[in-house]
Write a protein that holds these residues in place. Structure first.
Motif, short mmCIF file in Angstrom:
data_model
loop_
_atom_site.label_atom_id
_atom_site.label_comp_id
_atom_site.label_asym_id
_atom_site.label_seq_id
_atom_site.Cartn_x
_atom_site.Cartn_y
_atom_site.Cartn_z
N PRO A 55 -41.27 -17.92 0.25
CA PRO A 55 -39.99 -17.27 -0.07
C PRO A 55 -39.24 -17.95 -1.21
CG PRO A 55 -40.26 -17.46 2.30
CD PRO A 55 -41.36 -18.27 1.66
N ARG A 108 -33.71 -11.98 -4.45
CA ARG A 108 -33.30 -10.72 -3.81
C ARG A 108 -34.49 -9.78 -3.60
NH1 ARG A 108 -29.87 -12.67 -1.24
NH2 ARG A 108 -29.98 -10.62 -0.24
N TRP A 138 -36.22 -10.49 -0.27
CA TRP A 138 -35.47 -10.03 0.91
C TRP A 138 -35.49 -8.51 1.01
CZ3 TRP A 138 -35.64 -13.84 3.81
CH2 TRP A 138 -35.39 -15.14 3.37
N LEU A 198 -38.78 -7.68 2.52
CA LEU A 198 -38.80 -7.98 3.95
C LEU A 198 -37.97 -6.96 4.72
CD1 LEU A 198 -40.01 -10.08 5.84
CD2 LEU A 198 -37.90 -11.41 5.63
N ALA A 199 -36.85 -6.53 4.16
CA ALA A 199 -36.03 -5.51 4.81
C ALA A 199 -36.79 -4.19 4.94
CB ALA A 199 -34.74 -5.30 4.03
N LEU A 255 -32.27 -15.37 7.43
CA LEU A 255 -32.09 -13.92 7.53
C LEU A 255 -30.64 -13.49 7.58
CD1 LEU A 255 -34.86 -12.93 10.13
CD2 LEU A 255 -34.96 -12.78 7.63
N GLY A 303 -30.68 -13.82 3.28
CA GLY A 303 -31.53 -12.67 3.56
C GLY A 303 -30.85 -11.33 3.72
N LEU A 320 -30.59 -9.63 6.51
CA LEU A 320 -31.23 -8.81 7.54
C LEU A 320 -30.56 -8.97 8.90
CD1 LEU A 320 -33.54 -9.14 5.29
CD2 LEU A 320 -35.11 -8.57 7.14
#
Length: 427
Positions: A269, A299, A302, A305-306, A325, A340, A342
């Motif tokens: 990450p 960004r 993330w 991942l979202a 997160l 993150g 999230l």
């Protein structure tokens, strides 16, 4: 029965130098051509990294509660089948915790070497060693070793203080050049100590002329087969965060995922802008607070991942992984970072640890054991899916879930329930 020389290295408290002595012994014997296997008593990510470097082999955790006696027995038996020396490092003080390192050593039948910081004492050294041996009957403490000794005369005083039933195994001098650097969660990760190999070699050189340098007597280990694990994750690709911010990974957890049939890939990450192709993601613990600015700037990662979570794919986030997160991470200097995004809410670093100890959590997937150790506090509007319990029944950490994202401060030990661990990574 299998036979292999073995030694359990313990002390009266944390900070005595157990890790130093174990790493030095592992390196010394490895240099001599011996195959050394090192184990760490209790939950710990940092000491095993040092021992893996020192012994050129993975260091596994053994613990009667988190891992279980059967897990410890088959790992030790497996090591005894092809190792020339087994070393087990204790946790905290010899009798601290329930079950303690003393109980583990007794159950395993491994003789104990007491490592004691002798820097501020003389005859009291013998009193401490005597107390460690005789505090509880049946404790097989046979020898003592002094750390941070000031001079040859100082070492002589310490040696003479020992009772006849405890052998003198030698000493290490005070040596700032060989000391292992620390930060708030313990030792620095091995990858961050640039001259780690030199430090370990220096300690090994200092140990070479002591009685501790000799191979201990062999002891018997019962041969045991690895547990049978169903391939519930066959064909599944699991992407695992692994870099300086996310470095708390039990080797046993990785082995467990492989035994479940998963294909493991790794990403950073801190550097990678997108997830690798995967069916599930694991964000383990580490030090996101030390890399918050870099994580906040990534960004695209993330967003990737979202999108992964939004389409119903599993994500397991543990401790530092969960911290990353949140909408906001406040570091130890009080600076806020939009990380993150999230998990709604904020996580804030503290100057003292906020929680420490073993945990058991009952999830819809099953019951898993693990531990917690963190210096931050989290605030979120997400209701807890479940709350863990400590071994004594007191409430532990909360576990949060959004879609198939599972997040908590708990570091799970997957072999405590491989089937439940597998279900966390299934859509």
């Amino acid at each position: 029965m299998l036979s292999c020389p073995a030694l359990f290295v313990a002390g009266p408290a944390s900070g005595q130098g157990k890790t130093t002595v174990v790493a030095a012994l592992a390196r010394l014997h490895t240099r001599q051509g011996h195959k050394v296997r090192v184990f760490k008593c209790g939950p710990d990510f940092l000491d095993p990294q040092i021992h893996a470097i020192a012994s050129a082999a993975p260091c596994y955790n053994v613990d009667l509660w988190m891992c279980g006696e059967a897990d410890a027995a088959w790992r030790l038996g497996q090591a005894a089948a092809d190792a020339d020396l087994i070393l087990v490092e204790g946790v905290m003080g010899l009798y601290d915790g329930n079950p303690s390192a003393a109980e583990l050593a007794t159950r395993l039948g491994i003789p104990i070497l007491a490592v004691i910081d002798g820097s501020a004492m003389a005859t009291s050294f013998g009193a401490i060693a005597y107390g460690l041996k005789h505090y509880r009957s049946g404790t097989q403490l046979n020898a003592a070793f002094a750390n941070r000794v000031g001079s040859a005369y100082h070492a002589e005083l310490l040696e003479k203080s020992l009772p006849r039933d405890i052998a003198w195994y030698g000493h290490l001098p005070r040596d700032a050049d060989a000391a292992l650097p620390e930060r708030h969660l313990g030792l620095l990760p091995a990858a961050e100590i640039e001259d780690l190999a030199r430090r370990i070699d220096r300690m090994a050189d200092l140990l070479a002329t002591t009685a501790a340098a000799a191979l201990p007597p062999p002891i018997s280990f019962a041969p045991a087969s690895a547990p049978s694990i169903s391939p519930l994750l066959a064909g599944k690709n699991i992407a695992i965060a692994r870099d300086a911010a996310f470095c708390f990974l039990y080797p046993a957890n990785l082995d467990c995922l492989v035994a479940l049939g998963a294909n493991l890939t790794y990403f950073s990450p801190l550097k990678d802008e997108t997830l690798p192709e995967c069916d599930a993601v694991w964000l383990p613990g580490g030090y996101p607070e030390l890399h918050a600015e870099t994580l906040a700037d990534n960004r695209r990662l993330w967003a990737s991942l979202a999108a992964h979570v939004e389409c119903g794919k599993p994500l397991l986030a543990e401790c530092g992984g969960m911290m990353a997160l949140f909408d906001t991470l406040v570091d130890i200097e009080g600076s806020s970072h939009a990380v993150g995004g999230l998990l709604p809410g904020q996580v804030t670093m503290q100057k003292r640890f906020a929680a420490l100890g073993l945990q058991e959590i009952e999830l819809p997937e099953g019951i898993l054991r693990g531990h917690t150790f963190h210096y931050s506090k989290a605030q979120t509007t997400v209701p807890a899916l479940a709350q863990a319990k400590r071994p004594d029944g007191r409430p532990g950490e909360s576990v949060y879930r959004l879609k198939r994202m599972t997040a908590s401060y708990i570091h799970l030990y997957f072999p405590s329930n491989p089937e439940a661990a597998a279900r966390l990574f299934l859509a």
